[in-house]
Design a protein around this motif. Structure first.
Motif, PDB file in Angstrom:
ATOM      1  N   SER A 130       0.824  -1.201   0.000  1.00  0.00           N
ATOM      2  CA  SER A 130       0.000   0.000   0.000  1.00  0.00           C
ATOM      3  C   SER A 130       0.864   1.260   0.000  1.00  0.00           C
ATOM      4  O   SER A 130       1.584   1.528   0.970  1.00  0.00           O
ATOM      5  N   ASP A 131       0.761   2.024  -1.068  1.00  0.00           N
ATOM      6  CA  ASP A 131       1.477   3.298  -1.119  1.00  0.00           C
ATOM      7  C   ASP A 131       0.994   4.254  -0.028  1.00  0.00           C
ATOM      8  O   ASP A 131       1.776   5.034   0.511  1.00  0.00           O
ATOM      9  N   LYS A 132      -0.287   4.164   0.307  1.00  0.00           N
ATOM     10  CA  LYS A 132      -0.851   5.020   1.355  1.00  0.00           C
ATOM     11  C   LYS A 132      -0.192   4.717   2.702  1.00  0.00           C
ATOM     12  O   LYS A 132       0.198   5.635   3.438  1.00  0.00           O
ATOM     13  N   ALA A 133      -0.065   3.431   3.042  1.00  0.00           N
ATOM     14  CA  ALA A 133       0.570   3.047   4.311  1.00  0.00           C
ATOM     15  C   ALA A 133       2.022   3.501   4.344  1.00  0.00           C
ATOM     16  O   ALA A 133       2.506   3.972   5.376  1.00  0.00           O
ATOM     17  N   LEU A 134       2.716   3.377   3.222  1.00  0.00           N
ATOM     18  CA  LEU A 134       4.113   3.814   3.161  1.00  0.00           C
ATOM     19  C   LEU A 134       4.234   5.315   3.355  1.00  0.00           C
ATOM     20  O   LEU A 134       5.123   5.786   4.057  1.00  0.00           O
ATOM     21  N   LYS A 135       3.341   6.067   2.752  1.00  0.00           N
ATOM     22  CA  LYS A 135       3.380   7.522   2.898  1.00  0.00           C
ATOM     23  C   LYS A 135       3.125   7.921   4.354  1.00  0.00           C
ATOM     24  O   LYS A 135       3.813   8.790   4.896  1.00  0.00           O
ATOM     25  N   ILE A 136       2.173   7.268   4.986  1.00  0.00           N
ATOM     26  CA  ILE A 136       1.841   7.596   6.374  1.00  0.00           C
ATOM     27  C   ILE A 136       3.036   7.337   7.296  1.00  0.00           C
ATOM     28  O   ILE A 136       3.427   8.203   8.080  1.00  0.00           O
ATOM     29  N   ILE A 137       3.639   6.154   7.201  1.00  0.00           N
ATOM     30  CA  ILE A 137       4.745   5.821   8.111  1.00  0.00           C
ATOM     31  C   ILE A 137       5.977   6.677   7.820  1.00  0.00           C
ATOM     32  O   ILE A 137       6.698   7.080   8.718  1.00  0.00           O
ATOM     33  N   SER A 138       6.195   6.984   6.546  1.00  0.00           N
ATOM     34  CA  SER A 138       7.328   7.831   6.172  1.00  0.00           C
ATOM     35  C   SER A 138       7.138   9.264   6.673  1.00  0.00           C
ATOM     36  O   SER A 138       8.052   9.861   7.233  1.00  0.00           O
ATOM     37  N   ASP A 139       5.948   9.802   6.462  1.00  0.00           N
ATOM     38  CA  ASP A 139       5.657  11.170   6.909  1.00  0.00           C
ATOM     39  C   ASP A 139       5.697  11.288   8.430  1.00  0.00           C
ATOM     40  O   ASP A 139       6.198  12.273   8.977  1.00  0.00           O
ATOM     41  N   LYS A 140       5.199  10.274   9.119  1.00  0.00           N
ATOM     42  CA  LYS A 140       5.098  10.332  10.577  1.00  0.00           C
ATOM     43  C   LYS A 140       6.455  10.188  11.266  1.00  0.00           C
ATOM     44  O   LYS A 140       6.728  10.865  12.251  1.00  0.00           O
ATOM     45  N   PHE A 141       7.323   9.318  10.714  1.00  0.00           N
ATOM     46  CA  PHE A 141       8.574   9.012  11.409  1.00  0.00           C
ATOM     47  C   PHE A 141       9.841   9.352  10.622  1.00  0.00           C
ATOM     48  O   PHE A 141      10.935   9.260  11.152  1.00  0.00           O
ATOM     49  N   GLY A 142       9.697   9.704   9.375  1.00  0.00           N
ATOM     50  CA  GLY A 142      10.862  10.050   8.570  1.00  0.00           C
ATOM     51  C   GLY A 142      11.716   8.853   8.169  1.00  0.00           C
ATOM     52  O   GLY A 142      12.910   9.006   7.936  1.00  0.00           O
ATOM     53  N   ILE A 143      11.097   7.667   8.101  1.00  0.00           N
ATOM     54  CA  ILE A 143      11.866   6.490   7.708  1.00  0.00           C
ATOM     55  C   ILE A 143      11.772   6.284   6.199  1.00  0.00           C
ATOM     56  O   ILE A 143      10.840   6.755   5.549  1.00  0.00           O
ATOM     57  N   LYS A 144      12.749   5.581   5.662  1.00  0.00           N
ATOM     58  CA  LYS A 144      12.810   5.306   4.231  1.00  0.00           C
ATOM     59  C   LYS A 144      11.845   4.171   3.891  1.00  0.00           C
ATOM     60  O   LYS A 144      11.674   3.237   4.672  1.00  0.00           O
ATOM     61  N   THR A 145      11.201   4.262   2.733  1.00  0.00           N
ATOM     62  CA  THR A 145      10.327   3.196   2.261  1.00  0.00           C
ATOM     63  C   THR A 145      10.836   2.704   0.912  1.00  0.00           C
ATOM     64  O   THR A 145      11.396   3.474   0.129  1.00  0.00           O
ATOM     65  N   LEU A 146      10.665   1.414   0.675  1.00  0.00           N
ATOM     66  CA  LEU A 146      11.139   0.817  -0.565  1.00  0.00           C
ATOM     67  C   LEU A 146      10.446  -0.503  -0.815  1.00  0.00           C
ATOM     68  O   LEU A 146       9.604  -0.931  -0.027  1.00  0.00           O
ATOM     69  N   ALA A 147      10.798  -1.159  -1.907  1.00  0.00           N
ATOM     70  CA  ALA A 147      10.204  -2.442  -2.274  1.00  0.00           C
ATOM     71  C   ALA A 147      10.740  -3.555  -1.375  1.00  0.00           C
ATOM     72  O   ALA A 147      11.854  -3.464  -0.852  1.00  0.00           O
ATOM     73  N   ASN A 148       9.953  -4.632  -1.205  1.00  0.00           N
ATOM     74  CA  ASN A 148      10.341  -5.758  -0.344  1.00  0.00           C
ATOM     75  C   ASN A 148      11.740  -6.273  -0.656  1.00  0.00           C
ATOM     76  O   ASN A 148      12.554  -6.465   0.241  1.00  0.00           O
ATOM     77  N   ARG A 149      12.031  -6.535  -1.901  1.00  0.00           N
ATOM     78  CA  ARG A 149      13.324  -7.106  -2.308  1.00  0.00           C
ATOM     79  C   ARG A 149      14.473  -6.189  -1.905  1.00  0.00           C
ATOM     80  O   ARG A 149      15.495  -6.635  -1.397  1.00  0.00           O
ATOM     81  N   ASP A 150      14.305  -4.894  -2.124  1.00  0.00           N
ATOM     82  CA  ASP A 150      15.349  -3.933  -1.768  1.00  0.00           C
ATOM     83  C   ASP A 150      15.526  -3.847  -0.255  1.00  0.00           C
ATOM     84  O   ASP A 150      16.638  -3.764   0.241  1.00  0.00           O
ATOM     85  N   LEU A 151      14.422  -3.882   0.468  1.00  0.00           N
ATOM     86  CA  LEU A 151      14.473  -3.812   1.922  1.00  0.00           C
ATOM     87  C   LEU A 151      15.262  -4.993   2.487  1.00  0.00           C
ATOM     88  O   LEU A 151      16.148  -4.821   3.311  1.00  0.00           O
ATOM     89  N   VAL A 152      14.973  -6.179   2.015  1.00  0.00           N
ATOM     90  CA  VAL A 152      15.635  -7.383   2.527  1.00  0.00           C
ATOM     91  C   VAL A 152      17.135  -7.338   2.261  1.00  0.00           C
ATOM     92  O   VAL A 152      17.937  -7.730   3.106  1.00  0.00           O
ATOM     93  N   SER A 153      17.530  -6.815   1.122  1.00  0.00           N
ATOM     94  CA  SER A 153      18.961  -6.776   0.803  1.00  0.00           C
ATOM     95  C   SER A 153      19.713  -5.682   1.563  1.00  0.00           C
ATOM     96  O   SER A 153      20.923  -5.749   1.714  1.00  0.00           O
ATOM     97  N   LYS A 154      19.013  -4.682   2.095  1.00  0.00           N
ATOM     98  CA  LYS A 154      19.672  -3.558   2.771  1.00  0.00           C
ATOM     99  C   LYS A 154      19.635  -3.643   4.296  1.00  0.00           C
ATOM    100  O   LYS A 154      20.303  -2.867   4.963  1.00  0.00           O
ATOM    101  N   CYS A 155      18.846  -4.554   4.845  1.00  0.00           N
ATOM    102  CA  CYS A 155      18.657  -4.607   6.287  1.00  0.00           C
ATOM    103  C   CYS A 155      19.295  -5.834   6.914  1.00  0.00           C
ATOM    104  O   CYS A 155      19.259  -6.920   6.364  1.00  0.00           O
ATOM    105  N   SER A 156      19.863  -5.632   8.107  1.00  0.00           N
ATOM    106  CA  SER A 156      20.444  -6.746   8.847  1.00  0.00           C
ATOM    107  C   SER A 156      19.362  -7.514   9.605  1.00  0.00           C
ATOM    108  O   SER A 156      19.528  -8.690   9.917  1.00  0.00           O
ATOM    109  N   THR A 157      18.240  -6.852   9.906  1.00  0.00           N
ATOM    110  CA  THR A 157      17.113  -7.481  10.581  1.00  0.00           C
ATOM    111  C   THR A 157      15.847  -7.117   9.811  1.00  0.00           C
ATOM    112  O   THR A 157      15.635  -5.953   9.466  1.00  0.00           O
TER     113      THR A 157
END
Length: 72
Positions: free
Chosen positions: A40-67
């Motif tokens: 959901s692009d809407k959910a991503l916008k909300i969490i990004s706007d509220k906390f200033g965290i980066k949002t991206l696609a599942n595949r990219d997230l998994v490759s960039k995160c240790s957890t």
């Protein structure tokens, strides 16, 4: 926690929002150490706007995160 450690959330709804809020408020992680992915692009916008965290696609997230947290 190290400065380079990244935590990613697959799912950016209520569960991820609550955990991200707690991690940032407790100063356990900084917003630039947290990421979220969701179908959901809407959910991503909300969490990004509220906390200033980066949002991206599942595949990219998994490759960039240790957890990765499944918050679906």
């Amino acid at each position: 926690m190290t400065e380079n450690e990244k935590v990613g959330f697959i799912g950016a709804g209520n569960m991820a929002t609550a955990i991200v809020k707690g991690l940032i408020q407790s100063r356990t992680y900084l917003p630039d150490q947290l990421m979220a992915a969701d179908k959901s692009d809407k959910a991503l916008k909300i969490i990004s706007d509220k906390f200033g965290i980066k949002t991206l696609a599942n595949r990219d997230l998994v490759s960039k995160c240790s957890t990765v947290v499944l918050s679906i």
